[in-house]
Design an enzyme around this catalytic site. Structure first.
Site, PDB file in Angstrom:
ATOM      1  N   GLU A  45      -0.409  10.199   8.397  1.00 14.95           N
ATOM      2  CA  GLU A  45       0.761   9.410   8.805  1.00 14.95           C
ATOM      3  C   GLU A  45       0.844   9.354  10.314  1.00 14.95           C
ATOM      4  O   GLU A  45       0.757  10.392  10.986  1.00 14.95           O
ATOM      5  CB  GLU A  45       2.026  10.046   8.209  1.00 14.95           C
ATOM      6  CG  GLU A  45       2.987   9.061   7.633  1.00 14.95           C
ATOM      7  CD  GLU A  45       2.370   8.209   6.527  1.00 14.95           C
ATOM      8  OE1 GLU A  45       1.888   7.097   6.843  1.00 14.95           O
ATOM      9  OE2 GLU A  45       2.391   8.639   5.361  1.00 14.95           O
ATOM     10  N   HIS A  46       0.996   8.132  10.830  1.00 15.30           N
ATOM     11  CA  HIS A  46       1.084   7.878  12.275  1.00 15.30           C
ATOM     12  C   HIS A  46      -0.188   8.337  12.995  1.00 15.30           C
ATOM     13  O   HIS A  46      -0.148   8.698  14.169  1.00 15.30           O
ATOM     14  CB  HIS A  46       2.321   8.545  12.887  1.00 15.30           C
ATOM     15  CG  HIS A  46       3.603   7.875  12.457  1.00 15.30           C
ATOM     16  ND1 HIS A  46       4.251   6.939  13.212  1.00 15.30           N
ATOM     17  CD2 HIS A  46       4.327   7.995  11.316  1.00 15.30           C
ATOM     18  CE1 HIS A  46       5.342   6.528  12.573  1.00 15.30           C
ATOM     19  NE2 HIS A  46       5.408   7.151  11.417  1.00 15.30           N
ATOM     20  N   ASP A  57      -2.140  -0.839   7.357  1.00 18.62           N
ATOM     21  CA  ASP A  57      -1.533  -1.604   6.266  1.00 18.62           C
ATOM     22  C   ASP A  57      -2.325  -2.868   5.942  1.00 18.62           C
ATOM     23  O   ASP A  57      -2.557  -3.189   4.769  1.00 18.62           O
ATOM     24  CB  ASP A  57      -0.097  -1.973   6.634  1.00 18.62           C
ATOM     25  CG  ASP A  57       0.715  -0.752   7.039  1.00 18.62           C
ATOM     26  OD1 ASP A  57       0.252   0.363   6.781  1.00 18.62           O
ATOM     27  OD2 ASP A  57       1.804  -0.924   7.598  1.00 18.62           O
ATOM     28  N   ARG A 107       0.844  -1.198   0.000  1.00 13.46           N
ATOM     29  CA  ARG A 107       0.000   0.000   0.000  1.00 13.46           C
ATOM     30  C   ARG A 107       0.880   1.250   0.000  1.00 13.46           C
ATOM     31  O   ARG A 107       2.041   1.225   0.407  1.00 13.46           O
ATOM     32  CB  ARG A 107      -0.953   0.041   1.193  1.00 13.46           C
ATOM     33  CG  ARG A 107      -0.279   0.156   2.561  1.00 13.46           C
ATOM     34  CD  ARG A 107      -0.223   1.558   3.090  1.00 13.46           C
ATOM     35  NE  ARG A 107       0.551   1.653   4.318  1.00 13.46           N
ATOM     36  CZ  ARG A 107       1.829   1.987   4.363  1.00 13.46           C
ATOM     37  NH1 ARG A 107       2.500   2.243   3.259  1.00 13.46           N
ATOM     38  NH2 ARG A 107       2.474   2.050   5.510  1.00 13.46           N
TER      39      ARG A 107
HETATM   40  P1  NG1 Z   1       5.108   0.969   7.508  1.00 10.32           P
HETATM   41  O1  NG1 Z   1       5.422   2.102   6.636  1.00 10.32           O
HETATM   42  O2  NG1 Z   1       4.566  -0.224   6.767  1.00 10.32           O
HETATM   43  O3  NG1 Z   1       6.197   0.602   8.464  1.00 10.32           O
HETATM   44  C1  NG1 Z   1       3.881   1.786   9.791  1.00 10.32           C
HETATM   45  C2  NG1 Z   1       2.735   1.094  10.525  1.00 10.32           C
HETATM   46  C3  NG1 Z   1       1.366   1.726  10.152  1.00 10.32           C
HETATM   47  C4  NG1 Z   1       1.401   3.228  10.339  1.00 10.32           C
HETATM   48  C5  NG1 Z   1       2.597   3.804   9.558  1.00 10.32           C
HETATM   49  C6  NG1 Z   1       2.740   5.293   9.718  1.00 10.32           C
HETATM   50  C7  NG1 Z   1       2.923  -1.309  10.984  1.00 10.32           C
HETATM   51  C8  NG1 Z   1       2.768  -2.676  10.445  1.00 10.32           C
HETATM   52  N1  NG1 Z   1       2.676  -0.308  10.139  1.00 10.32           N
HETATM   53  O4  NG1 Z   1       3.819   1.461   8.427  1.00 10.32           O
HETATM   54  O5  NG1 Z   1       0.373   1.134  10.957  1.00 10.32           O
HETATM   55  O6  NG1 Z   1       1.459   3.579  11.698  1.00 10.32           O
HETATM   56  O7  NG1 Z   1       3.814   3.198   9.978  1.00 10.32           O
HETATM   57  O8  NG1 Z   1       1.602   5.978   9.261  1.00 10.32           O
HETATM   58  O9  NG1 Z   1       3.249  -1.122  12.147  1.00 10.32           O
END
Ligand code: NG1
Length: 458
Positions: free
Chosen positions: A47-48, A187, A41
């Site tokens: 974000e966050h 995700d 995705r």
């Molecule tokens: P990615 O970029 O896949 O590491 C992580 C978290 C999301 C979200 C984003 C920031 C996991 C699996 N994924 O994504 O839930 O917090 O950072 O928006 O922890």
């Protein structure tokens, strides 16, 4: 959405699947009869915010994790990976809750299986599987969650167990914490529920998903900064620090709001406090200054360290060298949540310029308040905007990885050529020559369509 709808989005006879099936036959001397795909995705904005209970706006991309597999007659799981760097893994289902070493690819499969264990029959069966895929790893495009989602669908199918997709997304979000991240649910939901031509507005607690049409005149372009954002120990600490800081902000705000309202206020996440009117000035007086030492934090909370650890369910608390930054984290999260709402409206009205402004504000906030950008991501955003993107920002967890840009359809080829020249061949080749030693990696920069959610192919 059912499996056959998803299956229609990919052809079993496509050369990629044929190659994977041939490779399976070559390695295991038996034909694979189960094929599963799960897309990565890209997050347009938000974000966050997910683990804080606020919405996000991602889309499933046309890069995916693929599995060719056969059901086994026993409870064993044997897995190989098309990428030779990932060694063969083997375990029994009863060992799914015992992780391999930190960062091992097998842990993502174990996370899925462990998360589903209580829904499986007593005599659950395992599988022999060959994994491959086209999602660039450690790039903020959720290759890890795609691996979790694909493994879960395979495991469910092998054991003929059905789970509703929304529920599955929730289960897998919790299950993925097995690998050590304190992340949210964006995700897994994006990978399971993606819709062609659409981004997804995803709300949490409870999980809700609403497709938002993407403007046809624009394409989503992903640029990899080529600085990896690995989930190694140090990156995990940096990632997990943010949810902790947000949780600490919640504790302080609850204390303040209890005093203010004269009744006990308790909450788990920042979004749980959205019903209380709270100006940024008020928040600043509760959470500020910009950075708090452990002593200052405990003093504001009126708690001892053991009390705080008990409330957090933590065994220990690592104080970041630059202190706990509750106010900047809070400001990013609440303003970013408002931007997600505005972004949905902008997309629904076909207002790409406004979407671009929101993406720019989001990137700036990720850079200065949430502190998850890098010099490479910042430069990549600048270059994208110089070459005609209406909006550009880092995407995903940050600390490296990719940017996402919105580019007018007819400008995409020129955009890719210009960014290749100015970022990869000029900026990066000079700043980090080792990343470009073998030339520009395939898929460093690409336009993506919004893809369908994960599914079985046969
Ligand atoms: P990615 O970029 O896949 O590491 C992580 C978290 C999301 C979200 C984003 C920031 C996991 C699996 N994924 O994504 O839930 O917090 O950072 O928006 O922890």
């Amino acid at each position: 959405m059912n499996e056959s709808e998803n299956a229609m989005s990919t052809s079993i006879s496509s050369p990629e699947w044929q190659r994977l099936r041939d490779e399976f036959l070559h390695r295991f001397a038996a034909p694979a009869d189960l094929l599963v795909r799960a897309p990565g995705r890209v997050n347009l904005i938000g974000e966050h915010t997910d683990y804080n209970g606020y919405p996000v706006l991602p889309l499933a991309i046309d890069r995916e994790i693929r599995i060719a597999a056969v059901r086994r007659p026993d409870d064993q799981v044997l897995m190989q990976n098309g990428r030779r760097a990932f060694a063969e893994r083997f375990f029994r289902l009863s060992e799914a809750t015992v992780p391999f070493a930190l960062g091992d690819w097998g842990n993502y499969v174990k996370a899925a299986l462990a998360g589903l264990q209580d829904r499986m029959p007593h005599s659950a069966r395992g599988f022999t599987a060959l994994f491959d895929g086209t999602v660039p790893p450690a790039a903020g495009l959720s290759s890890s969650s795609a691996l979790v989602v694909a493994s879960a669908l395979l495991f469910l199918h092998v054991n003929e167990v059905q789970v509703d997709r929304l529920e599955l997304a929730d289960v897998l979000a919790r299950a993925e914490r097995f690998v050590g991240t304190a992340g949210g649910g964006m995700d897994q939901a994006a990978s399971l529920l993606g819709r062609p031509g659409h981004a997804l507005k995803i709300d949490f607690f409870p999980l809700r998903v609403r497709p938002v049409a993407l403007p046809f005149a624009y394409r989503v372009v992903i640029c990899n900064s080529l600085i990896a954002a690995p989930k190694t120990e140090s990156a995990l600490l940096e990632y997990n620090r943010r949810p902790l800081e947000c949780r600490l902000a919640v504790l302080l705000l609850c204390r303040y709001l209890s005093h203010k309202t004269g009744r006990p206020v308790s909450a788990q996440r920042l979004a749980d406090l959205a019903a209380f009117p709270l100006s940024e000035e008020e928040a600043a007086s509760v959470l500020g200054p910009q950075s708090l030492s452990l002593a200052q934090l405990l003093d504001r909370l009126q708690m001892s360290l053991p009390e705080l650890l008990r409330v957090l369910h933590h065994a220990a608390l690592q104080t970041p060298q630059d202190g706990f930054k509750l106010l900047p984290r809070y400001l990013h999260v609440v303003r970013e949540a408002a931007r997600v709402q505005a972004a949905c409206e902008a997309l629904e009205q076909g207002d790409a310029e406004e979407m671009g402004r929101l993406m720019a504000a989001s990137h700036e906030s990720c850079r200065s308040l949430y502190e998850i950008s890098t010099a490479e991501l910042d430069r990549l955003v600048e270059i994208a905007l110089e070459h005609g993107a209406v909006g550009s920002r880092l995407t995903g967890a940050g600390f490296g990885g990719c940017t996402v840009s919105l580019v007018a359809r007819e400008k995409v080829d020129d955009f890719i050529a210009a960014v290749t020249r100015d970022y990869y061949e000029t900026f990066l080749a000079c700043r980090r020559p080792e990343t470009m030693e073998k030339g520009l990696p395939p898929d460093a920069i690409f336009a993506t369509e919004a893809a369908a959610g994960a599914g079985l192919i046969v």
